[in-house]
Design a protein around this motif. Structure first.
Motif, short mmCIF file in Angstrom:
data_model
loop_
_atom_site.label_atom_id
_atom_site.label_comp_id
_atom_site.label_asym_id
_atom_site.label_seq_id
_atom_site.Cartn_x
_atom_site.Cartn_y
_atom_site.Cartn_z
N LYS A 122 11.95 0.96 -2.49
CA LYS A 122 11.38 0.61 -3.78
C LYS A 122 9.87 0.87 -3.77
N ARG A 123 9.27 0.53 -2.66
CA ARG A 123 7.83 0.73 -2.52
C ARG A 123 7.49 2.22 -2.61
N GLU A 124 8.23 3.03 -1.87
CA GLU A 124 8.00 4.48 -1.91
C GLU A 124 8.20 5.02 -3.31
N HIS A 125 9.25 4.52 -3.94
CA HIS A 125 9.56 4.99 -5.28
C HIS A 125 8.48 4.59 -6.28
N GLU A 126 8.00 3.39 -6.15
CA GLU A 126 6.95 2.93 -7.06
C GLU A 126 5.70 3.80 -6.93
N LYS A 127 5.38 4.14 -5.69
CA LYS A 127 4.21 4.99 -5.47
C LYS A 127 4.39 6.35 -6.13
N LYS A 128 5.61 6.87 -6.04
CA LYS A 128 5.89 8.17 -6.64
C LYS A 128 5.76 8.09 -8.16
N VAL A 129 6.32 7.03 -8.75
CA VAL A 129 6.26 6.88 -10.20
C VAL A 129 4.82 6.70 -10.67
N VAL A 130 4.09 5.85 -9.96
CA VAL A 130 2.70 5.60 -10.34
C VAL A 130 1.88 6.90 -10.27
N THR A 131 2.08 7.66 -9.21
CA THR A 131 1.36 8.93 -9.05
C THR A 131 1.71 9.87 -10.21
N THR A 132 2.99 9.97 -10.52
CA THR A 132 3.42 10.84 -11.63
C THR A 132 2.77 10.40 -12.94
N MET A 133 2.74 9.10 -13.17
CA MET A 133 2.16 8.58 -14.40
C MET A 133 0.66 8.89 -14.50
N PHE A 162 -2.36 2.06 -2.47
CA PHE A 162 -2.84 1.05 -1.53
C PHE A 162 -2.35 -0.33 -1.94
N ARG A 163 -2.45 -0.64 -3.21
CA ARG A 163 -1.99 -1.93 -3.73
C ARG A 163 -0.49 -2.08 -3.55
N THR A 164 0.22 -0.99 -3.79
CA THR A 164 1.67 -1.03 -3.63
C THR A 164 2.05 -1.29 -2.17
N ASP A 165 1.29 -0.65 -1.28
CA ASP A 165 1.53 -0.88 0.15
C ASP A 165 1.33 -2.33 0.53
N LYS A 166 0.35 -2.95 -0.11
CA LYS A 166 -0.01 -4.32 0.25
C LYS A 166 0.74 -5.36 -0.56
N CYS A 167 1.52 -4.92 -1.53
CA CYS A 167 2.12 -5.86 -2.47
C CYS A 167 3.05 -6.86 -1.77
N PRO A 168 2.75 -8.14 -1.95
CA PRO A 168 3.59 -9.15 -1.31
C PRO A 168 4.85 -9.47 -2.12
N ARG A 169 4.90 -8.99 -3.34
CA ARG A 169 6.01 -9.34 -4.22
C ARG A 169 6.92 -8.16 -4.49
N MET A 170 6.91 -7.20 -3.61
CA MET A 170 7.66 -5.97 -3.82
C MET A 170 9.13 -6.22 -4.14
N ALA A 171 9.71 -7.22 -3.49
CA ALA A 171 11.14 -7.45 -3.65
C ALA A 171 11.50 -8.02 -5.01
N THR A 172 10.55 -8.69 -5.65
CA THR A 172 10.90 -9.39 -6.89
C THR A 172 10.32 -8.77 -8.15
N LYS A 173 9.19 -8.09 -8.02
CA LYS A 173 8.55 -7.61 -9.24
C LYS A 173 9.08 -6.23 -9.63
N THR A 174 8.68 -5.75 -10.81
CA THR A 174 9.03 -4.40 -11.21
C THR A 174 7.86 -3.47 -10.91
N PHE A 175 6.81 -3.56 -11.70
CA PHE A 175 5.64 -2.71 -11.54
C PHE A 175 4.41 -3.55 -11.27
N CYS A 176 3.48 -3.03 -10.50
CA CYS A 176 2.23 -3.75 -10.28
C CYS A 176 1.56 -4.09 -11.61
N SER A 177 1.68 -3.16 -12.57
CA SER A 177 1.01 -3.38 -13.84
C SER A 177 1.65 -4.51 -14.63
N GLN A 178 2.89 -4.87 -14.27
CA GLN A 178 3.57 -5.95 -14.98
C GLN A 178 3.67 -7.20 -14.14
#
Ligand SMILES: [Zn+2]
Length: 101
Positions: A7-18, A45-61
């Motif tokens: 999920k973390r890897e995927h989020e990074k990919k989506v964020v980069t694309t956006m 970097f924030r995604t790597d450090k995110c402590p709520r990766m398992a529960t949240k959707t996007f860092c922006s949300q």
């Protein structure tokens, strides 16, 4: 790889694309400009450090404010611009993001 890591890897990919989409549309460059490059690095970097990766959707949300206010401002603009466009161009990417738990 654990699901959270996927999920973390995927989020990074989506964020980069956006951010790339946003930059192309707003700054008129093919490759992300310096400013957007910085934002990509910060978001990853924030995604790597995110402590709520398992529960949240996007860092922006995410309710935990790990973004610096000015970065939060920038990423919010990116999401607002690229969110609907990403839905159009990469629906599978977004869907996957929503359903990867
Ligand atoms: Zn840019």
């Amino acid at each position: 790889m654990k699901n959270v890591e996927k999920k973390r890897e995927h989020e990074k990919k989506v964020v980069t694309t956006m951010i790339c989409l946003y930059c192309r549309g707003n700054h008129g460059t093919k490759k992300p400009c310096l400013e957007c490059e910085e934002l990509i690095k910060y978001a990853c970097f924030r995604t790597d450090k995110c402590p709520r990766m398992a529960t949240k959707t996007f860092c922006s949300q995410c309710p935990s404010k790990c973004y610096k206010p000015d970065m939060m401002d920038r990423i919010t603009k990116v999401m607002r611009y690229s969110g609907p466009r990403l839905m159009l161009h990469h629906p599978i990417m977004v869907m996957k993001h929503m359903f990867v738990k």
